[in-house]
Design a protein around this motif. Structure first.
Motif, short mmCIF file in Angstrom:
data_model
loop_
_atom_site.label_atom_id
_atom_site.label_comp_id
_atom_site.label_asym_id
_atom_site.label_seq_id
_atom_site.Cartn_x
_atom_site.Cartn_y
_atom_site.Cartn_z
N PRO A 222 0.55 -1.32 -0.03
CA PRO A 222 -0.22 -0.37 -0.19
C PRO A 222 0.66 1.03 -0.17
CG PRO A 222 0.54 -0.61 1.92
CD PRO A 222 0.45 -1.62 1.85
N VAL A 223 0.36 2.64 0.21
CA VAL A 223 1.16 3.87 -0.16
C VAL A 223 1.19 4.01 1.17
CG1 VAL A 223 0.54 4.27 -2.34
CG2 VAL A 223 -0.99 5.39 -0.02
N PHE A 224 2.11 4.47 1.75
CA PHE A 224 2.33 4.91 2.89
C PHE A 224 2.33 6.59 3.55
CE2 PHE A 224 4.56 1.92 5.48
CZ PHE A 224 3.60 0.58 5.41
N MET A 225 1.85 7.29 3.97
CA MET A 225 1.10 8.84 3.84
C MET A 225 2.45 9.38 5.46
SD MET A 225 -1.77 11.14 5.50
CE MET A 225 -1.55 12.92 5.52
N ILE A 226 3.26 10.27 4.45
CA ILE A 226 5.16 10.47 4.87
C ILE A 226 4.97 11.87 5.48
CG2 ILE A 226 7.55 10.59 5.20
CD1 ILE A 226 5.70 7.52 5.28
N VAL A 227 5.34 12.23 6.06
CA VAL A 227 5.08 14.00 6.20
C VAL A 227 6.40 14.53 7.33
CG1 VAL A 227 3.21 13.79 7.06
CG2 VAL A 227 4.52 14.13 8.87
N ASN A 228 7.24 15.49 7.08
CA ASN A 228 8.23 16.19 7.60
C ASN A 228 8.18 15.34 9.11
OD1 ASN A 228 9.91 18.55 8.63
ND2 ASN A 228 11.34 17.80 7.16
N PRO A 229 9.17 15.10 9.70
CA PRO A 229 8.98 15.00 11.08
C PRO A 229 8.55 16.70 12.73
CG PRO A 229 11.28 15.07 10.54
CD PRO A 229 11.05 14.99 9.35
N LYS A 230 8.99 17.28 11.42
CA LYS A 230 8.51 18.45 11.81
C LYS A 230 7.37 19.39 12.09
CE LYS A 230 13.61 20.82 11.58
NZ LYS A 230 14.63 21.37 11.35
N ILE A 231 6.60 18.91 11.36
CA ILE A 231 4.99 19.47 11.12
C ILE A 231 4.56 18.61 12.41
CG2 ILE A 231 2.77 18.04 9.71
CD1 ILE A 231 4.55 19.85 7.77
N GLU A 232 3.90 19.22 13.12
CA GLU A 232 2.85 19.06 14.08
C GLU A 232 1.40 18.31 14.00
OE1 GLU A 232 2.11 23.31 15.31
OE2 GLU A 232 4.09 23.69 15.64
N ALA A 233 1.94 17.05 13.62
CA ALA A 233 0.85 16.49 12.97
C ALA A 233 1.58 15.05 13.14
CB ALA A 233 0.25 16.72 11.81
N LYS A 234 -0.15 14.17 14.37
CA LYS A 234 0.74 12.42 15.02
C LYS A 234 0.21 11.86 14.56
CE LYS A 234 4.16 14.07 17.86
NZ LYS A 234 4.42 15.17 17.76
N THR A 235 -1.46 11.94 14.04
CA THR A 235 -2.33 11.23 12.91
C THR A 235 -2.44 11.79 11.60
OG1 THR A 235 -3.62 12.24 13.82
CG2 THR A 235 -3.09 10.58 15.47
N ALA A 236 -3.01 11.05 11.14
CA ALA A 236 -3.74 11.70 9.29
C ALA A 236 -4.40 12.39 9.63
CB ALA A 236 -4.20 10.60 8.96
N GLY A 237 -6.03 12.55 11.27
CA GLY A 237 -6.82 13.53 11.19
C GLY A 237 -6.18 15.10 11.97
N GLU A 238 -4.63 14.97 12.44
CA GLU A 238 -4.62 16.13 12.71
C GLU A 238 -3.57 16.87 11.34
OE1 GLU A 238 -1.65 15.16 16.08
OE2 GLU A 238 -2.73 14.66 17.51
N PHE A 239 -3.09 16.47 10.74
CA PHE A 239 -2.91 16.59 9.08
C PHE A 239 -3.44 17.16 8.67
CE2 PHE A 239 -2.09 16.61 5.10
CZ PHE A 239 -0.47 16.68 4.76
#
Length: 319
Positions: A123-140
């Motif tokens: 599957p595809v993985f949703m990846i963010v920069n670690p400095k982004i203030e989001a720990k979950t998809a909902g927060e993003f």
């Protein structure tokens, strides 16, 4: 005498054909890859190259030809001589979804190629920069809604592009798309903070997730992925009906003689089902999923229709 000589010549043809097949290969293999070094497709191609070298005792050279969502490499492979010496190791982007994503292609994956087998899927993985203030998809999603149009997402293939656009449509958010020639390049810029998010295959992204250089917010499978059961799906985090898989497969230019195709397929299947390779891919997050040529063609046809539907949902026009 003339009639007799013709008969003898005709009778000799099958033996000449058999001798030609026995002489295969007639030189080094050329393995064309539509993405850059380090991509999941490139890694699979290099394993196939190693397997062919062991099986036939000749070099197998990997040629990386990134660009145009794999269309550049696919065009080169489609026009290659169908003698079994040129092999196209590609993702579902070049093998299927480009048909939906692009208005015109210099090749037809269903008419210009003969399928060999699918190698692996994930599957595809949703990846963010670690400095982004989001720990979950909902927060993003909440972050994007607070900053409409200010968050960038990178993509290096049709699968990862559609993933980002589908997230926008399903979550009702606005992000800016930044295209790359390969998924590793998009991931690298996500790590550096040039883009805030990207979708990537686990083979490429999981090592960085484990190293802490990026953060994975969710998996694009309909149920938890068996190889990463601790990572929640995007569906269970409130992104409705988000399910996208990536896969890598092997195609040959249409018209390779059947005896040659059979030899190649046997060698390739031996390479991709080697227990050490299967375990190595599992650790990287990819399931090995060999299939028959007929099954691969059915998967390609279904994928084209799936992406056409996904593009309608995401509001994307073919480019």
């Amino acid at each position: 005498m003339r009639r007799r000589s013709l008969i003898v010549g005709a009778a000799a043809l099958p033996f000449a054909s058999a001798a030609k097949a026995d002489a295969f290969p007639n030189g080094p293999f050329r393995i064309i890859v539509p993405f850059g070094p380090g991509s999941a497709t490139d890694q699979s191609a290099r394993n196939v190259a190693e397997g062919l070298n062991k099986a036939f005792g000749v070099p197998a050279v990997v040629e990386n030809k990134p660009g145009a969502n794999g269309a550049i490499a696919a065009d080169v492979a489609a026009k290659a001589k169908p003698d079994g010496q040129t092999i196209f190791v590609c993702s579902n982007t070049a093998a299927a979804s480009n048909v939906a994503l692009m208005k015109s292609l210099p090749y037809d994956p269903l008419k210009d190629f003969d399928p060999v087998t699918i190698i692996g899927r994930a599957p595809v993985f949703m990846i963010v920069n670690p400095k982004i203030e989001a720990k979950t998809a909902g927060e993003f999603v909440a972050l994007c809604k607070r900053q409409p149009g200010k968050i960038n997402f990178g993509s290096g293939s049709a699968s990862t592009r559609i993933s980002g656009e589908l997230l926008k449509a399903k979550a009702g958010i606005d992000m800016l798309h930044v295209p790359y020639k390969s998924t590793p390049a998009a991931l690298q810029d996500t790590m550096a903070g040039h883009v805030q998010m990207c979708f990537a295959d686990p083979v490429t992204s999981l090592p960085q997730v484990k190293a802490g250089t990026v953060r994975c917010l969710g998996v694009g499978s309909r149920g938890r992925y068996p190889l990463t059961p601790d990572i929640p799906t995007l569906i269970e985090q409130g992104i409705p009906d988000f399910g996208l898989m990536t896969w890598t497969g092997i195609l040959m230019p249409r018209g390779v003689p059947q005896p040659v195709m059979a030899k190649l397929r046997e060698a390739m299947l031996r390479a991709i089902t080697d227990p050490a390779y299967v375990e190595r891919q599992a650790q990287g997050g990819s399931e090995i999923a060999p299939c028959t040529p007929e099954e691969m063609r059915r998967i390609m046809v279904a994928e084209i229709e799936l992406y056409r539907e996904m593009m309608k949902v995401a509001g994307i026009e073919p480019e």
